[in-house]
Design a protein around this motif. Structure first.
Motif, PDB file in Angstrom:
ATOM      1  N   GLN A 398       0.824  -1.205   0.000  1.00  0.00           N
ATOM      2  CA  GLN A 398       0.000   0.000   0.000  1.00  0.00           C
ATOM      3  C   GLN A 398       0.864   1.262   0.000  1.00  0.00           C
ATOM      4  O   GLN A 398       0.458   2.302  -0.517  1.00  0.00           O
ATOM      5  CB  GLN A 398      -0.916   0.003   1.223  1.00  0.00           C
ATOM      6  N   ASP A 399       2.055   1.152   0.577  1.00  0.00           N
ATOM      7  CA  ASP A 399       2.970   2.289   0.658  1.00  0.00           C
ATOM      8  C   ASP A 399       3.944   2.350  -0.519  1.00  0.00           C
ATOM      9  O   ASP A 399       4.804   3.240  -0.576  1.00  0.00           O
ATOM     10  CB  ASP A 399       3.792   2.205   1.957  1.00  0.00           C
ATOM     11  N   ALA A 400       3.827   1.408  -1.457  1.00  0.00           N
ATOM     12  CA  ALA A 400       4.858   1.218  -2.481  1.00  0.00           C
ATOM     13  C   ALA A 400       5.115   2.461  -3.315  1.00  0.00           C
ATOM     14  O   ALA A 400       6.272   2.782  -3.624  1.00  0.00           O
ATOM     15  CB  ALA A 400       4.481   0.043  -3.380  1.00  0.00           C
ATOM     16  N   ALA A 401       4.064   3.144  -3.704  1.00  0.00           N
ATOM     17  CA  ALA A 401       4.253   4.301  -4.593  1.00  0.00           C
ATOM     18  C   ALA A 401       5.158   5.348  -3.954  1.00  0.00           C
ATOM     19  O   ALA A 401       6.060   5.895  -4.607  1.00  0.00           O
ATOM     20  CB  ALA A 401       2.895   4.907  -4.949  1.00  0.00           C
ATOM     21  N   ALA A 402       4.939   5.620  -2.683  1.00  0.00           N
ATOM     22  CA  ALA A 402       5.766   6.613  -1.992  1.00  0.00           C
ATOM     23  C   ALA A 402       7.179   6.091  -1.770  1.00  0.00           C
ATOM     24  O   ALA A 402       8.167   6.843  -1.912  1.00  0.00           O
ATOM     25  CB  ALA A 402       5.128   6.988  -0.657  1.00  0.00           C
ATOM     26  N   LEU A 403       7.302   4.812  -1.454  1.00  0.00           N
ATOM     27  CA  LEU A 403       8.621   4.230  -1.177  1.00  0.00           C
ATOM     28  C   LEU A 403       9.500   4.229  -2.423  1.00  0.00           C
ATOM     29  O   LEU A 403      10.717   4.455  -2.345  1.00  0.00           O
ATOM     30  CB  LEU A 403       8.465   2.796  -0.655  1.00  0.00           C
ATOM     31  N   ALA A 404       8.913   3.965  -3.579  1.00  0.00           N
ATOM     32  CA  ALA A 404       9.691   3.797  -4.811  1.00  0.00           C
ATOM     33  C   ALA A 404      10.260   5.106  -5.342  1.00  0.00           C
ATOM     34  O   ALA A 404      11.110   5.089  -6.241  1.00  0.00           O
ATOM     35  CB  ALA A 404       8.818   3.139  -5.879  1.00  0.00           C
ATOM     36  N   ARG A 405       9.824   6.237  -4.804  1.00  0.00           N
ATOM     37  CA  ARG A 405      10.333   7.524  -5.308  1.00  0.00           C
ATOM     38  C   ARG A 405      11.802   7.737  -4.961  1.00  0.00           C
ATOM     39  O   ARG A 405      12.505   8.506  -5.623  1.00  0.00           O
ATOM     40  CB  ARG A 405       9.504   8.670  -4.722  1.00  0.00           C
ATOM     41  N   ARG A 406      12.266   7.087  -3.938  1.00  0.00           N
ATOM     42  CA  ARG A 406      13.648   7.295  -3.494  1.00  0.00           C
ATOM     43  C   ARG A 406      14.619   6.489  -4.361  1.00  0.00           C
ATOM     44  O   ARG A 406      14.416   5.296  -4.602  1.00  0.00           O
ATOM     45  CB  ARG A 406      13.786   6.870  -2.017  1.00  0.00           C
ATOM     46  N   GLU A 407      15.678   7.132  -4.818  1.00  0.00           N
ATOM     47  CA  GLU A 407      16.694   6.441  -5.615  1.00  0.00           C
ATOM     48  C   GLU A 407      17.655   5.701  -4.694  1.00  0.00           C
ATOM     49  O   GLU A 407      18.035   6.205  -3.635  1.00  0.00           O
ATOM     50  CB  GLU A 407      17.468   7.433  -6.485  1.00  0.00           C
ATOM     51  N   LEU A 408      18.062   4.525  -5.129  1.00  0.00           N
ATOM     52  CA  LEU A 408      18.987   3.706  -4.352  1.00  0.00           C
ATOM     53  C   LEU A 408      20.390   3.806  -4.933  1.00  0.00           C
ATOM     54  O   LEU A 408      20.567   4.110  -6.124  1.00  0.00           O
ATOM     55  CB  LEU A 408      18.517   2.250  -4.342  1.00  0.00           C
ATOM     56  N   PRO A 409      21.425   3.521  -4.119  1.00  0.00           N
ATOM     57  CA  PRO A 409      22.806   3.700  -4.583  1.00  0.00           C
ATOM     58  C   PRO A 409      23.306   2.619  -5.533  1.00  0.00           C
ATOM     59  O   PRO A 409      24.402   2.749  -6.078  1.00  0.00           O
ATOM     60  CB  PRO A 409      23.609   3.679  -3.268  1.00  0.00           C
ATOM     61  N   GLY A 410      22.552   1.553  -5.748  1.00  0.00           N
ATOM     62  CA  GLY A 410      23.020   0.472  -6.615  1.00  0.00           C
ATOM     63  C   GLY A 410      22.685  -0.872  -6.009  1.00  0.00           C
ATOM     64  O   GLY A 410      21.840  -0.990  -5.109  1.00  0.00           O
ATOM     65  N   ASP A 411      23.345  -1.923  -6.486  1.00  0.00           N
ATOM     66  CA  ASP A 411      23.080  -3.261  -5.961  1.00  0.00           C
ATOM     67  C   ASP A 411      23.546  -3.322  -4.506  1.00  0.00           C
ATOM     68  O   ASP A 411      24.737  -3.103  -4.218  1.00  0.00           O
ATOM     69  CB  ASP A 411      23.837  -4.299  -6.789  1.00  0.00           C
TER      70      ASP A 411
END
Length: 473
Positions: A398-411
């Motif tokens: 349910q929170d996925a849309a907000a969580l996915a906005r953040r960019e991650l540093p890589g693998d």
């Protein structure tokens, strides 16, 4: 793409990972299942008794989940230490689901509990399950004639059964060789499993109870007068009624009590016709003191007779009884332990949450979730983890849309290695499995568990190409 870490590869962790990838609402979910151990499956590998092959076969269904191409097993990674804090882990993933269980057993809190020979059932289970943290443990049983197990749950039944079971029946299992040798030399002839309350309130399952009455060469006894102290014993299906599981337990005990001498087994006998071993189930006895000898070793446990208090509990009667014991195993429940960096409720032994969302200061912490015993406390059976994990996974999705906005540093795997960790991926676990088959073959047995950290890590190496980033088995 949503990248999620699940911390813990026992049933709750695997079920959480399964729910996260086997849904259609949020596409592109990838899950890394992290574990402190180099081996997956949690208590299914290190908590289920070796003679319970049907339950242990659950590893097959957990394995199928972990072999999903969207899931990556990463073992030998400890979360909460200096190399990988919870804060750092959340930087590497969009969300983290903590499924870390309840690792500490409860104490009895009575005088004499520190005496030699008084141990936790948890330590005994870890020893016969070859948990690598228990590699230094030893249970010398050759000088033990009488053992007392305090508790009335499935773990208490498990350790009682292993103490009484013949070594010939354990040899075909994956019991580690040192434990098999100690049990082969065991002098245990009497095992008393003692409960503070009555038979209608016992927490063991009927299947586990019946197994105690079917052990070859073991006489399983109950005291009809002791059972009758329970108001629900005389009429378990009466007006008040018992839950079906409790009613079935009472019915089994009534069957046992009706047999001559209250023995439930007519198995193998010694030369004089006596049973090789005897299990006695005792009820309405509360431990008040462990009694020691001059050598500082336990010699008996003093219990106070209890009785129903009319409010669902029991109260002491002032009558006492000593039970001889050279080994005492306490099995009175588990407690969650704090994970550095996560909030913790010490009274409940859980992480505060709302539908699986971790609460910090009463508010949901973005990207942090819990499932399993650390979420709800040490209750239920393996299957209870399914709806528990599903609820937490649903909250995360349910929170996925907000969580996915953040960019991650890589693998994240690159960052784990850069921090000095030595992750064991799925091919490394398969190498451990293969080494355990080889070990069993060398001992004239089936697969035998490797019981120590160095042995497991040696077996998992070399990682090389099979352990490259992105490998999932």
């Amino acid at each position: 793409m949503l990248r999620i870490a699940v911390v813990g590869s026992g049933p709750s962790g695997v079920y959480a990972a399964q729910n996260l990838v086997q849904q259609r609402e949020v596409p592109g979910v990838l899950v890394d299942v992290l574990d402190r151990l180099p081996c997956p499956y949690g208590l299914v590998r290190y908590g289920v008794a070796p003679d319970h092959e049907k339950i242990k076969s659950l590893q097959g269904s957990l394995r199928t989940v972990l072999e999903d191409e969207r899931i990556r097993f990463i073992g030998n990674v400890e979360v909460g230490g200096e190399r990988l804090t919870t804060g750092r882990l959340l930087e590497l993933y969009h969300a983290v689901v903590y499924c870390v269980g309840a690792a500490r057993d409860r104490m009895l809190g009575i005088p004499g509990e520190e005496l030699a020979g008084v141990r936790s059932a948890t330590a005994f289970v870890s020893w016969y399950s070859a948990h690598p943290d228990a590699a230094g443990e030893a249970f010398g049983l050759d000088g033990v004639r009488s053992a007392v197990v305090i508790g009335a749950g499935n773990v208490a039944v498990d350790v009682t059964r292993i103490l009484a079971r013949g070594v010939a029946e354990l040899r075909p299992t994956d019991l580690p060789q040192p434990a098999l040798g100690a049990l082969a030399q065991s002098g245990v002839r009497e095992v008393a499993m003692v409960a503070r309350r009555g038979p209608s309130q016992a927490k063991f399952t009927t299947k586990e109870l019946r197994e105690l009455g079917a052990l070859p060469g073991v006489d399983t006894a109950v005291d009809p007068a002791e059972l009758a102290l329970d108001p629900a014993y005389a009429d378990p299906g009466g007006a008040a009624g018992l839950p079906a599981a409790n009613r079935r337990n009472v019915e089994v005990l009534r069957e046992w009590a009706a047999r001559p001498g209250s023995g439930s087994a007519a198995g193998e006998r010694t030369g004089d016709g006596a049973p090789a071993r005897r299990i006695t189930l005792r009820f309405f006895l509360r431990p008040v003191e462990v009694l020691g000898g001059a050598d500082g070793h336990v010699r008996a446990v003093r219990f106070e007779r209890t009785g129903p208090d009319g409010r669902g509990g029991v109260s002491g009667t002032g009558t006492y009884e000593d039970l001889e014991a050279q080994l005492v195993l306490r099995s009175v429940g588990y407690q969650g332990v704090p994970l550095p960096g996560l909030p913790f409720d010490p009274a409940r032994g859980t992480v505060p949450h709302a539908a699986g969302r971790v609460l910090r200061g009463g508010r949901a912490s973005v990207g942090e979730y819990v499932a399993g015993w650390i979420k709800r406390g040490p209750t239920g059976v393996i299957g209870t983890n399914r709806p528990c994990a599903k609820e937490s996974a649903s909250s995360l999705l349910q929170d996925a849309a907000a969580l996915a906005r953040r960019e991650l540093p890589g693998d994240p795997l690159d960052a784990l290695r850069a921090a000095g960790l030595r992750p064991v991926l799925w091919p490394g676990w398969l190498a451990i499995e293969s080494a355990e088959v080889d070990l069993g073959r060398s001992l004239g047995r089936r697969s035998v568990k490797i019981p120590d950290w160095p042995g497991l890590l040696r077996a998992s190496a070399p990682p090389d190409a099979a352990d490259a980033p992105g490998a999932s088995g």
